[in-house]
Design a protein around this motif. Structure first.
Motif, mmCIF file in Angstrom:
data_model
loop_
_atom_site.group_PDB
_atom_site.id
_atom_site.type_symbol
_atom_site.label_atom_id
_atom_site.label_comp_id
_atom_site.label_asym_id
_atom_site.label_seq_id
_atom_site.Cartn_x
_atom_site.Cartn_y
_atom_site.Cartn_z
ATOM 1 N N UNK A 1 5.692 24.574 11.352
ATOM 2 C CA UNK A 1 6.924 24.809 12.100
ATOM 3 C C UNK A 1 7.474 26.230 11.935
ATOM 4 N N UNK A 2 7.432 26.777 10.725
ATOM 5 C CA UNK A 2 8.116 28.051 10.445
ATOM 6 C C UNK A 2 7.429 28.737 9.270
ATOM 7 N N UNK A 3 7.289 30.057 9.357
ATOM 8 C CA UNK A 3 6.575 30.795 8.311
ATOM 9 C C UNK A 3 7.331 30.788 6.983
ATOM 10 N N UNK A 4 8.620 30.463 7.010
ATOM 11 C CA UNK A 4 9.379 30.396 5.756
ATOM 12 C C UNK A 4 9.082 29.111 4.970
ATOM 13 N N UNK A 5 8.462 28.145 5.615
ATOM 14 C CA UNK A 5 8.006 26.947 4.894
ATOM 15 C C UNK A 5 6.692 27.310 4.211
ATOM 16 N N UNK A 6 6.767 27.499 2.905
ATOM 17 C CA UNK A 6 5.619 28.026 2.175
ATOM 18 C C UNK A 6 4.630 26.946 1.749
ATOM 19 N N UNK A 7 5.135 25.775 1.407
ATOM 20 C CA UNK A 7 4.226 24.724 0.969
ATOM 21 C C UNK A 7 4.917 23.370 1.028
ATOM 22 N N UNK A 8 4.095 22.356 0.951
ATOM 23 C CA UNK A 8 4.608 20.994 0.878
ATOM 24 C C UNK A 8 4.626 20.545 -0.572
ATOM 25 N N UNK A 9 5.659 19.781 -0.904
ATOM 26 C CA UNK A 9 5.705 19.180 -2.237
ATOM 27 C C UNK A 9 5.308 17.711 -2.156
ATOM 28 N N UNK A 10 4.684 17.347 -1.039
ATOM 29 C CA UNK A 10 4.140 16.006 -0.904
ATOM 30 C C UNK A 10 4.707 15.231 0.261
ATOM 31 N N UNK A 11 3.850 14.400 0.857
ATOM 32 C CA UNK A 11 4.272 13.440 1.877
ATOM 33 C C UNK A 11 3.773 12.077 1.443
ATOM 34 N N UNK A 12 4.433 11.034 1.917
ATOM 35 C CA UNK A 12 4.040 9.691 1.510
ATOM 36 C C UNK A 12 4.236 8.710 2.652
ATOM 37 N N UNK B 1 -0.316 13.785 9.170
ATOM 38 C CA UNK B 1 0.341 14.247 10.400
ATOM 39 C C UNK B 1 1.704 14.837 10.111
ATOM 40 N N UNK B 2 2.430 14.164 9.223
ATOM 41 C CA UNK B 2 3.770 14.612 8.864
ATOM 42 C C UNK B 2 3.717 15.979 8.189
ATOM 43 N N UNK B 3 2.829 16.126 7.213
ATOM 44 C CA UNK B 3 2.714 17.400 6.507
ATOM 45 C C UNK B 3 2.250 18.525 7.424
ATOM 46 N N UNK B 4 1.234 18.255 8.219
ATOM 47 C CA UNK B 4 0.707 19.302 9.111
ATOM 48 C C UNK B 4 1.767 19.775 10.089
ATOM 49 N N UNK B 5 2.533 18.825 10.623
ATOM 50 C CA UNK B 5 3.598 19.206 11.551
ATOM 51 C C UNK B 5 4.634 20.070 10.847
ATOM 52 N N UNK B 6 4.994 19.695 9.626
ATOM 53 C CA UNK B 6 6.018 20.435 8.892
ATOM 54 C C UNK B 6 5.545 21.834 8.513
ATOM 55 N N UNK C 1 0.850 -1.177 0.000
ATOM 56 C CA UNK C 1 0.000 0.000 0.000
ATOM 57 C C UNK C 1 0.888 1.229 0.000
ATOM 58 N N UNK C 2 0.544 2.237 -0.796
ATOM 59 C CA UNK C 2 1.250 3.517 -0.729
ATOM 60 C C UNK C 2 0.233 4.645 -0.786
ATOM 61 N N UNK C 3 0.506 5.676 -0.016
ATOM 62 C CA UNK C 3 -0.387 6.829 0.115
ATOM 63 C C UNK C 3 0.420 8.088 -0.131
ATOM 64 N N UNK C 4 -0.118 9.017 -0.892
ATOM 65 C CA UNK C 4 0.529 10.305 -1.123
ATOM 66 C C UNK C 4 -0.427 11.437 -0.808
ATOM 67 N N UNK C 5 0.082 12.422 -0.085
ATOM 68 C CA UNK C 5 -0.688 13.636 0.204
ATOM 69 C C UNK C 5 0.104 14.842 -0.279
ATOM 70 N N UNK C 6 -0.580 15.939 -0.482
ATOM 71 C CA UNK C 6 0.077 17.179 -0.883
ATOM 72 C C UNK C 6 -0.672 18.355 -0.278
ATOM 73 N N UNK C 7 0.086 19.224 0.421
ATOM 74 C CA UNK C 7 -0.499 20.372 1.104
ATOM 75 C C UNK C 7 -1.673 19.965 1.976
ATOM 76 N N UNK C 8 -1.434 18.875 2.742
ATOM 77 C CA UNK C 8 -2.371 18.386 3.755
ATOM 78 C C UNK C 8 -3.684 17.896 3.169
ATOM 79 N N UNK C 9 -3.658 17.470 1.910
ATOM 80 C CA UNK C 9 -4.825 16.852 1.297
ATOM 81 C C UNK C 9 -4.410 15.555 0.606
ATOM 82 N N UNK C 10 -5.303 14.574 0.640
ATOM 83 C CA UNK C 10 -5.012 13.300 0.001
ATOM 84 C C UNK C 10 -4.868 13.477 -1.506
ATOM 85 N N UNK C 11 -3.782 12.934 -2.070
ATOM 86 C CA UNK C 11 -3.563 13.020 -3.505
ATOM 87 C C UNK C 11 -3.870 11.690 -4.192
#
Length: 446
Positions: free
Chosen positions: A147-158, A139-144, A42-52
């Motif tokens: 953390x800091x306002x300089x983190x503008x977006x996620x390019x994905x978590x899996x 959880x991983x994306x939301x935590x990231x 099984x593999x799961x990918x999310x992007x910007x805290x939404x399921x992809x």
């Protein structure tokens, strides 16, 4: 899959291998070998805290090589039904009619096989629902992202969870298999500061789910690495000591793997021809291989030819002790097979006792490399030239991030020039090493 289901599946695969070997013998093959693998996951990918996306995989493949009159024919199939296997065997035999006879081809010698293969703890199945993987990635994306306002977006978590079974058999009567599991989680972030954008990641990987980092720790690594890259500068061309972070230091020893691999040696396309017994590294450095390490990411009771694997020193007191040989390359070189068909098995590089901070102090002024780019390594000559990024260090302290540089040298000189290896060992791959300090390298900048 439950342990009971894995055992049943493995026996079914062993029966498929036995059927293929019987078909090969019946159709006139003098010798044959069959490998089969099956993976469920099984593999799961999310992007910007939404399921992809969510992916389920359940696939398998059988490969057979037959030998007749010194000629080899190979064929494969993903259809494991008996009639499909029989057709695949026939196809391999037909192909062998058109290949050139090779006196070095054939099965590994029977006395080299792992008839008494150890039972290793490599498989830790766990019932995973898609919702479990989704929650971990989110959880991983939301935590990231928090953390800091300089983190503008996620390019994905899996998140991924896989169980695989591998079976190998040959016409010596050898048929054995083993199962292994693998779990992983990662997060990729994009940071921005004063118009400068950088992309970095954090990850975790283990045989057992219980040994994974928690999502927050993965997020911490991704954030730290991304923020550390912001504000990168260019530097002038110079020559200076270079400290390779453990993430990229493993790649240095990966070039050693290529240099002592039998295929490159018998083709005379290695910078380490005739180097066995030669002093390549400082006399305090040892590289130890442990194929039977429980939970090891590269553990195996036997290699891809059924040859038994064994614990050994690859480098001892700086001296190369062995090449890495399949049965074919061993015959070509007139040397004993080493059980490395399919790759290395859990290398551990010794250290010289310093922490990462102590290595920075020892280096004084120089370059800390945290990322490598490009493939500028010539295994024939050992010439090394790769793009890099990292940090400039002054008086033992990180001064500022640097980018758009190239580091160059020769691998033999670099190996001999290792001054120290740290205790900050990276264990998330098949090659465990700490930071590696090299006395000097050419650094090309602006």
């Amino acid at each position: 899959m439950t342990p009971e289901e894995i055992q049943i599946e493995q026996r079914q695969l062993e029966m498929a291998v036995e059927q293929a070997l019987e078909s090969a013998k019946r159709l006139g093959a003098e010798a044959a070998e069959v490998s089969i693998s099956k993976q469920t996951g099984l593999s799961v990918n999310t992007r910007n805290a939404e399921l992809e996306n969510i992916e389920f995989n359940k696939d398998g493949a059988l490969g057979i090589a037959v030998y007749r009159d010194g000629r080899k024919g190979s064929a494969s199939t993903s259809d494991l039904r008996p009639d499909a296997i029989a057709r695949t065997v026939a196809a391999a035999l037909d192909i062998s009619r058109y290949t050139t006879a090779d006196p070095h081809a054939g099965l590994a010698d029977a006395d080299q096989l792992a008839w008494n293969a150890p039972t290793l703890e490599l498989c830790f199945p766990r019932a995973m629902e898609p919702a479990d993987g989704i929650e971990l990635a989110l959880r991983c994306e939301r935590a990231a992202l928090g953390r800091d306002k300089r983190i503008k977006q996620s390019d994905g978590a899996s998140f991924s969870a896989n169980v695989g079974i591998r079976v190998y058999g040959n016409s010596h009567g050898f048929v054995k298999g083993f199962a292994g599991s693998r779990y992983g989680m990662s997060c990729v972030l994009i940071g921005e500061q004063d118009g400068d954008m950088q992309r970095e990641y954090g990850y975790t990987s283990a045989r057992s789910f219980d040994d994974l980092w928690d999502p927050e720790r993965v997020a911490d690594e991704a954030v730290s690495r991304t923020l550390g890259r912001l504000g990168g500068r260019k530097i002038g061309t110079t020559q200076a000591p270079v400290l390779f972070h453990p993430d990229v230091a493993a790649g240095l020893f990966g070039h050693l793997v290529m240099g002592i691999s039998g295929g490159n040696l018998y083709r005379k396309s290695s910078f380490l021809l005739d180097a066995c017994g030669e002093q390549l590294f400082p006399d305090w450095l040892t590289i130890h291989e442990q194929p039977h390490l429980n939970k090891g990411l590269a553990s195996a009771p036997f290699d891809n030819e059924g040859v038994r694997t064994c614990e050994r020193n690859i480098i001892e007191n700086g001296v190369l002790q062995t090449y890495l040989l399949t049965s074919y390359s061993a015959r070509k070189l007139g040397l004993p097979v080493t059980g490395h068909a399919g790759g290395i098995h859990n290398w551990t590089v010794s250290n010289s006792g310093q922490s990462h901070d102590e290595l920075l102090k020892q280096m004084g002024t120089g370059l800390l490399v945290t990322e490598m780019m490009g493939q500028g390594v010539n295994i024939v000559t050992g010439d090394y030239s790769r793009g890099a990024a990292g940090f400039w260090v002054e008086n033992g302290e990180i001064a500022y991030p640097v980018e758009e540089i190239t580091i160059a040298g020769n691998l033999k000189t670099m190996f001999a020039g290792i001054q120290a290896i740290g205790t900050d060992v990276e264990t998330r791959s098949s090659l465990h090493t700490g930071s590696v300090l090299i006395d000097k390298m050419k650094i090309a900048g602006q």
